[in-house]
Write a protein that holds these residues in place. Structure first.
Motif, PDB file in Angstrom:
ATOM      1  N   VAL A 139       1.628   5.904   2.944  1.00 15.25           N
ATOM      2  CA  VAL A 139       1.799   4.824   3.910  1.00 15.25           C
ATOM      3  C   VAL A 139       3.244   4.812   4.393  1.00 15.25           C
ATOM      4  N   ALA A 140       3.447   5.028   5.691  1.00 14.34           N
ATOM      5  CA  ALA A 140       4.781   4.989   6.291  1.00 14.34           C
ATOM      6  C   ALA A 140       5.039   3.591   6.841  1.00 14.34           C
ATOM      7  N   ASN A 141       6.109   2.973   6.360  1.00 12.59           N
ATOM      8  CA  ASN A 141       6.486   1.647   6.864  1.00 12.59           C
ATOM      9  C   ASN A 141       7.985   1.574   7.119  1.00 12.59           C
ATOM     10  N   GLY A 142       8.559   2.725   7.472  1.00 11.29           N
ATOM     11  CA  GLY A 142       9.958   2.762   7.851  1.00 11.29           C
ATOM     12  C   GLY A 142      10.927   2.363   6.758  1.00 11.29           C
ATOM     13  N   GLY A 143      10.503   2.463   5.505  1.00 11.83           N
ATOM     14  CA  GLY A 143      11.374   2.106   4.397  1.00 11.83           C
ATOM     15  C   GLY A 143      11.564   0.613   4.219  1.00 11.83           C
ATOM     16  N   ARG A 144      10.782  -0.191   4.891  1.00  9.91           N
ATOM     17  CA  ARG A 144      10.948  -1.644   4.844  1.00  9.91           C
ATOM     18  C   ARG A 144      10.552  -2.172   3.457  1.00  9.91           C
ATOM     19  N   THR A 145      11.429  -2.961   2.842  1.00 10.46           N
ATOM     20  CA  THR A 145      11.185  -3.427   1.476  1.00 10.46           C
ATOM     21  C   THR A 145      11.019  -4.945   1.364  1.00 10.46           C
ATOM     22  N   ASP A 146      10.963  -5.650   2.494  1.00 13.36           N
ATOM     23  CA  ASP A 146      10.814  -7.109   2.431  1.00 13.36           C
ATOM     24  C   ASP A 146       9.369  -7.565   2.527  1.00 13.36           C
ATOM     25  N   VAL A 147       8.448  -6.614   2.673  1.00 10.74           N
ATOM     26  CA  VAL A 147       7.038  -6.950   2.791  1.00 10.74           C
ATOM     27  C   VAL A 147       6.204  -5.824   2.194  1.00 10.74           C
ATOM     28  N   SER A 148       5.168  -6.180   1.467  1.00 10.50           N
ATOM     29  CA  SER A 148       4.337  -5.174   0.805  1.00 10.50           C
ATOM     30  C   SER A 148       3.269  -4.618   1.749  1.00 10.50           C
ATOM     31  N   CYS A 149       2.963  -3.337   1.568  1.00 14.25           N
ATOM     32  CA  CYS A 149       1.824  -2.767   2.299  1.00 14.25           C
ATOM     33  C   CYS A 149       0.841  -2.077   1.346  1.00 14.25           C
ATOM     34  N   TRP A 150       0.932  -2.428   0.053  1.00 13.47           N
ATOM     35  CA  TRP A 150      -0.060  -1.946  -0.932  1.00 13.47           C
ATOM     36  C   TRP A 150      -0.096  -2.941  -2.082  1.00 13.47           C
ATOM     37  N   GLY A 151      -1.318  -3.292  -2.538  1.00 10.82           N
ATOM     38  CA  GLY A 151      -1.441  -4.242  -3.635  1.00 10.82           C
ATOM     39  C   GLY A 151      -2.604  -3.934  -4.551  1.00 10.82           C
ATOM     40  N   GLY A 152      -2.878  -4.873  -5.441  1.00 15.50           N
ATOM     41  CA  GLY A 152      -3.840  -4.655  -6.504  1.00 15.50           C
ATOM     42  C   GLY A 152      -5.266  -4.441  -6.057  1.00 15.50           C
ATOM     43  N   ILE A 153      -5.695  -5.101  -4.997  1.00 15.42           N
ATOM     44  CA  ILE A 153      -7.083  -4.930  -4.541  1.00 15.42           C
ATOM     45  C   ILE A 153      -7.273  -3.555  -3.926  1.00 15.42           C
ATOM     46  N   LEU A 154      -6.267  -3.075  -3.180  1.00 17.52           N
ATOM     47  CA  LEU A 154      -6.332  -1.708  -2.661  1.00 17.52           C
ATOM     48  C   LEU A 154      -6.372  -0.707  -3.817  1.00 17.52           C
ATOM     49  N   THR A 155      -5.624  -0.990  -4.869  1.00 11.86           N
ATOM     50  CA  THR A 155      -5.651  -0.119  -6.047  1.00 11.86           C
ATOM     51  C   THR A 155      -7.053  -0.034  -6.628  1.00 11.86           C
TER      52      THR A 155
END
Length: 231
Positions: free
Chosen positions: A82-98
């Motif tokens: 997942v490419a998100n430009g290195g942004r670290t103030d917001v998540s783009c992967w979590g437990g339900i996706l896991t």
């Protein structure tokens, strides 16, 4: 044998050996600097990249969750990137996706940005590599812009189907077309380094063991046929 299989069959392969093989072949750098395992992953994960591009939300209507469709289409041997430009103030992967990824047999996820629900991924033994973890949800903030298209992570272009090698040291991407030659050279590198360790254990001088002459140079692009010259 397929491109993924040739790398998985190299005994002792790790991200360092793959990086060194890419150097030997004079290929562009493919190390995703700054991305590390978010929990202490053991061993090496090798899989085929499934690319997802995330970005700023601009519309107002509902949208599909980032990476959800890619996970739904996932299979054993896949690593979602997942490419998100290195942004670290917001998540783009979590437990339900896991949970969904595990059900599909997906091997790991690489996030150019932040993830959340670290404990859930750890307990499920699902490898997550990211720049950071943060509780902030993606919902209402960022959305998926594309999937299956070329993405860029820290200056490295990644295409759907490229091979990802990730371990406790970091993450390296092998262009799909070069998987065979990288495997050949990585195997030789693993063997050479084992021999060098044995020399040090036997009392050889580290100055001699680690001298530049012990390593192939990237002055030309070698082929597997050059291997006998290194004996």
């Amino acid at each position: 044998m397929n491109d993924l299989g040739v790398l998985r069959d190299v005994t002792g392969l790790d991200a360092c050996a793959v990086s060194d093989a890419l150097d030997t072949l004079a290929l562009p750098p493919s190390v995703l600097t700054g991305i590390r395992p978010i929990w202490p992953v053991r061993g090496v994960v090798i899989g085929r990249a499934r690319t997802v591009q995330a970005g700023e939300r601009t519309g107002t209507g509902p949208s599909a969750h980032i990476a959800a469709a890619t996970v739904e289409d996932g299979a054993p041997g896949d690593i979602i990137v997942v490419a998100n430009g290195g942004r670290t103030d917001v998540s783009c992967w979590g437990g339900i996706l896991t949970e969904a990824a595990l059900k599909k047999g997906v091997d790991a996820v690489i996030v150019d940005g932040a993830c959340r629900d670290v404990a859930e991924s750890h307990e499920a033994a699902f490898p997550v590599f990211a720049r950071a973890s943060v509780p902030t949800s993606a919902r209402g903030r960022i959305v998926q812009l594309s999937s299956g298209e070329p993405i860029e992570v820290g200056g490295v272009e990644i295409r759907d189907g490229d091979i990802v090698v990730a371990d406790s040291t970091g993450v390296v991407v092998v262009p799909q077309a070069w998987a065979g030659q990288v495997a050949v050279w990585a195997e030789r590198i693993v063997t050479r380094e084992a021999r060098m360790r044995d020399q040090v254990r036997s009392g050889a001088s580290i100055v001699e063991v680690m001298h530049d002459t012990a390593f192939p140079t990237p002055e030309h692009r070698p082929t597997p046929g050059d291997l006998d010259e290194e004996q």
